[in-house]
Design an enzyme around this catalytic site. Structure first.
Site, mmCIF file in Angstrom:
data_model
loop_
_atom_site.group_PDB
_atom_site.id
_atom_site.type_symbol
_atom_site.label_atom_id
_atom_site.label_comp_id
_atom_site.label_asym_id
_atom_site.label_seq_id
_atom_site.Cartn_x
_atom_site.Cartn_y
_atom_site.Cartn_z
ATOM 1 N N LYS A 99 90.223 65.408 100.843
ATOM 2 C CA LYS A 99 89.280 64.288 100.959
ATOM 3 C C LYS A 99 89.983 62.958 100.707
ATOM 4 O O LYS A 99 89.786 61.986 101.449
ATOM 5 C CB LYS A 99 88.128 64.507 99.975
ATOM 6 N N THR A 150 93.221 62.435 100.968
ATOM 7 C CA THR A 150 94.164 62.284 102.077
ATOM 8 C C THR A 150 93.454 61.733 103.312
ATOM 9 O O THR A 150 93.974 60.844 104.000
ATOM 10 C CB THR A 150 94.812 63.645 102.402
ATOM 11 N N ARG A 157 89.592 56.688 93.246
ATOM 12 C CA ARG A 157 89.581 56.888 91.795
ATOM 13 C C ARG A 157 91.006 57.033 91.272
ATOM 14 O O ARG A 157 91.935 57.356 92.022
ATOM 15 C CB ARG A 157 88.781 58.148 91.443
ATOM 16 N N LYS A 205 94.886 71.702 90.323
ATOM 17 C CA LYS A 205 94.587 70.964 91.551
ATOM 18 C C LYS A 205 95.699 69.996 91.947
ATOM 19 O O LYS A 205 95.854 69.636 93.106
ATOM 20 C CB LYS A 205 93.269 70.206 91.381
ATOM 21 N N ALA A 259 83.581 64.510 89.470
ATOM 22 C CA ALA A 259 82.286 64.628 90.137
ATOM 23 C C ALA A 259 81.523 65.881 89.750
ATOM 24 O O ALA A 259 80.315 65.951 89.950
ATOM 25 C CB ALA A 259 82.471 64.607 91.648
ATOM 26 N N PHE A 308 84.645 65.907 95.099
ATOM 27 C CA PHE A 308 84.225 67.261 95.441
ATOM 28 C C PHE A 308 83.283 67.269 96.646
ATOM 29 O O PHE A 308 83.348 66.404 97.495
ATOM 30 C CB PHE A 308 83.608 67.969 94.225
ATOM 31 N N PHE A 348 95.279 71.737 109.431
ATOM 32 C CA PHE A 348 96.398 72.419 108.787
ATOM 33 C C PHE A 348 97.210 73.135 109.869
ATOM 34 O O PHE A 348 96.677 73.507 110.923
ATOM 35 C CB PHE A 348 95.886 73.442 107.769
ATOM 36 N N TRP A 365 97.803 63.922 107.796
ATOM 37 C CA TRP A 365 98.808 64.470 106.876
ATOM 38 C C TRP A 365 100.165 64.525 107.575
ATOM 39 O O TRP A 365 101.178 64.137 107.003
ATOM 40 C CB TRP A 365 98.399 65.879 106.414
#
Length: 552
Positions: free
Chosen positions: A68, A70, A91, A102, A269, A297, A377, A405
Site C-alpha cells: 500500500k 509502495t 505515516r 513486517k 490501524a 491495513f 508481482f 515496484w
C-alpha cells in the site's frame, strides 16, 4: 537488488529544490542533516484552494503487507510524471515492525522514499518525543498517587499505561511499584508507542495550541465517586506540549524520483486510527494540486477510521479511493495455502475476489469513487490479472495493473491517468458512515454491520459497563476507533474471504478523550505486539563502511 541497495544507489536532490516544487521557501525548512527537514507552518505562503485528495487503502493483507505504501509512492510519482503538482503524505515507521516481521514502511523497489534507513529507524525523533511525553504523564500519575495529592487517585483505578516503540510481549501485563518506597503496587501494562493516545492527539491536532488543549483532556484515572482525573488535573499538559514542540511540525523527505513527501505521525490501524497527521495532510492540500495519502491495513480498518475519525475531525473530504489488491492476498483470502502463494491458482484468486469487491462496496457507502490498483508481482500471471479485471468490471469499477515496484513512476502511469480521469468524471460526495448523535454502542454495531457484515456484536460485561459510563459522562458523541485483526473482516483472523453473519466480540472499551474517540477492542488484538520466531532484527546491522544494512 534489495530495497536498501536500491535506496543506497539513489541520487538525492537538494531538499530545498524538492521543497520548491511545492512552493515551500527555504525559510520554512528546518534541516535534520542534508536529507531530512521539518517544515515550519508559520513560514509557508498563504494556502491556495485545497487540491484533490486521493486515499490509498487495500484489501485484507498477508502478513508481509500488500504494498500500500509502495503504491501510494508510485502513484504520487506517476502523477508528477504526467504533469500534476503532487504531494505524498505518509505515516512514520515504527521500530516494532522494522525489527519484527513486517519490516519498514518506506515503500519498496523503485517506489521508495529516502533516506530509507534513517526514516525507518530514528528519523527526526518524533516517535521518541511522543513516547517521552506519554511516559512523563505516567510518571506524574504515579508521583501524584505517591504524595497523596488532590484530586485523590485510587491506584487501582489508574488507566494510563506506559509505552515503548518496540514489540515486547513480556510488557503486556505487569506489576509496577514493587519494593519499599516505590509507590503503590498495581497492575499495569506497556503499549507500543504507535497505540498511544498522545500519538493520536498529535495526528489529529490542528496546531500547537489545539495539541495542548487535547493533551489536557486525557483521562488518566477513574475515581471511586465516578469522576475522571485528567492530565489537566495533574498540571501535565504544558510539559507534554513542550516535549512535542518540534514533533508537531511535519517532516519533508523525497522519493527516489525526487518528489516531495510529508512523513508525519504513525498510529497503527489495527489498534489505533492508522492515518498520518491532519496538519501534514492539510499542508499538502494547500500546496499541491493532488495529494496522495494512505490509511493503514485493509479498508475495513484504516480507511474506515480515516473517513469516520480523521475526516470528521479535520474537515477533509477525499475525492477518490484507490484499493490496492495483490494476487497473493486474493489467493490467501480464497483459501490457498500460504506457502503456495507464488504459484498460479486462478480458482483461489476468483474465490478471494469477494474480499476485494466487498471493500469496493464499503468505500462507496462513504460516497467515494473507487479505483482498484493491482500491485504486480513477478510471480503473477496474466490469467490471474484478467480474473481481477473481470470481477472489478462486473462490480462497476476499473482495475489497473501497476508495476511501480519494478519500473517506478513509468509503471504506475496508467494508474495515475485513470485516477485523474475518474476524479474529473465523478464527483465525490463524502459522508461519514454514522452520525455523531448515535449512541456509542450503536456506532460499534453500525461499523460491524455495514463494514464487517457481522450478524451481531457481543459486549463483555466490562465493555458494556464502560460504554454506559462514557455515555453518562457526556462522551457519547465521539466516534469509535475499532481495534481488531487486520487479516479478516471478522475478529477472527482465520475467517477469510467475505464472511457474513459472524459475531464481533468487544472485550474492552477505552476512552481517548484528548484524541476525541472511544477505542473498542475486539477479539484477541493486542496493543503491544510481540516479535516473531525469527525477528527481522536478526538480519540488521552495519556494513564495513558503517552503513545500515538488512532493513526491508
Amino acid at each position: 537488488m534489495s530495497d536498501i541497495e536500491i535506496a543506497r544507489k539513489a541520487t538525492l536532490a537538494p531538499l530545498a529544490a524538492v521543497a520548491a516544487k511545492l512552493g515551500i521557501p527555504d525559510t520554512a525548512l528546518e534541516f535534520y542533516g542534508k536529507t531530512k527537514a521539518k517544515i515550519d507552518p508559520a513560514a509557508l505562503p498563504k494556502a491556495r484552494k485545497p487540491g484533490k485528495l486521493i486515499l490509498v487503502t487495500a484489501i485484507n493483507p498477508t502478513k508481509a503487507g500488500e504494498g500500500k505504501t509502495t503504491t501510494t509512492i508510485g502513484l504520487g510519482d506517476a502523477l508528477n510524471r504526467i504533469g500534476k503538482r503532487t504531494a505524498i503524505c505518509l505515516r512514520e515507521p515504527s521500530l516494532g515492525p522494522c525489527f519484527g516481521q513486517k519490516g519498514g514502511a518506506t515503500g519498496g523497489g523503485h517506489a521508495q522514499i529516502v533516506p530509507m534507513a534513517d526514516i525507518n529507524l530514528h528519523f527526526t525523533g518524533d516517535i521518541h518525543a511522543i513516547g517521552t511525553a506519554h511516559n512523563l504523564l505516567a510518571a506524574l500519575v504515579d508521583n501524584h498517587v505517591y504524595w497523596g495529592k488532590s484530586p485523590a487517585v485510587d491506584p487501582k483505578r489508574v488507566l494510563w499505561p506506559r509505552v515503548m516503540d518496540m514489540n515486547d510481549r513480556a510488557l503486556r501485563d505487569l506489576v509496577a511499584g514493587l519494593g519499599a518506597g516505590n509507590g503503590a503496587a498495581r497492575q499495569t501494562r506497556f503499549d507500543i508507542t504507535t497505540a498511544s493516545e498522545v500519538m493520536a492527539i498529535l495526528c489529529l491536532a490542528s496546531d500547537a495550541h489545539d495539541l495542548e488543549k487535547r493533551l489536557a483532556r486525557i483521562v488518566v484515572a477513574d475515581n471511586k465517586d465516578g469522576s475522571f482525573v485528567t492530565a489537566s488535573d495533574l498540571k501535565a499538559s504544558g510539559a507534554m506540549a513542550a516535549l512535542l514542540k518540534e514533533a508537531i511540525k511535519p517532516n519533508l523527505v523525497q522519493t527516489l524520483e525526487n518528489n516531495p513527501v510529508f512523513v508525519h505521525g504513525g498510529p497503527f490501524a489495527n489498534i489505533a486510527h492508522g492515518c498520518n497527521s491532519a496538519i501534514a495532510t492539510k499542508m499538502a492540500l494547500g500546496l499541491a494540486d493532488y495529494t496522495v495519502t494512505e490509511a493503514g491495513f485493509g479498508a475495513d480498518l484504516g480507511a474506515e477510521k480515516f473517513l469516520d475519525i480523521k475526516c470528521r475531525q479535520a474537515g477533509l473530504a477525499p475525492d477518490l479511493a484507490v484499493v490496492v489488491a495483490t494476487v497473493r492476498a486474493l489467493k490467501l483470502q480464497g483459501g490457498a495455502d500460504a506457502k503456495a502463494l507464488g504459484t498460479e491458482d486462478v480458482a483461489a484468486v476468483e474465490r478471494g475476489l469477494a474480499n476485494l469487491v466487498r471493500h469496493v462496496e464499503n468505500l462507496r457507502k462513504f460516497g467515494l469513487p473507487v479505483l482498484v490498483a493491482i500491485n504486480a508481482f513477478t510471480t503473477d500471471t496474466d490469467a490471474e490479472w484478467r480474473a481481477i479485471e473481470k470481477a472489478c468490471a462486473a462490480a462497476g469499477t476499473q482495475a489497473i495493473r501497476a508495476q511501480h515496484w519494478a519500473k517506478g513512476s513509468a509503471g504506475a502511469e496508467d494508474l495515475a491517468r485513470a485516477a485523474v480521469a475518474l476524479i474529473e468524471k465523478e464527483t465525490a460526495r463524502y459522508k461519514p458512515l454514522y452520525s455523531d448523535d448515535l449512541k456509542l454502542k450503536e456506532k460499534i454495531e453500525t461499523i460491524a454491520r455495514e463494514i464487517y457484515r457481522a450478524g451481531s456484536v457481543s459486549f463483555s460485561s466490562a465493555a458494556a459497563k464502560r460504554l454506559a459510563a462514557l455515555e453518562k459522562a457526556g462522551f457519547g458523541h465521539l466516534p469509535v476507533c475499532m481495534a481488531k485483526t487486520q487479516y479478516s473482516f471478522a475478529a477472527d483472523p482465520d475467517l477469510k474471504g467475505a464472511p457474513s453473519g459472524h459475531d464481533v466480540p468487544v472485550r474492552e472499551v477505552r476512552l481517548s478523550a484528548g484524541a476525541g474517540f472511544v477505542v473498542a477492542l475486539a477479539g484477541d488484538v493486542m496493543t503491544m505486539p510481540g516479535l516473531p520466531r525469527v525477528p527481522a532484527a536478526e538480519a540488521i546491522g552495519l556494513t564495513a563502511n558503517g552503513e545500515i544494512d538488512g532493513i526491508f
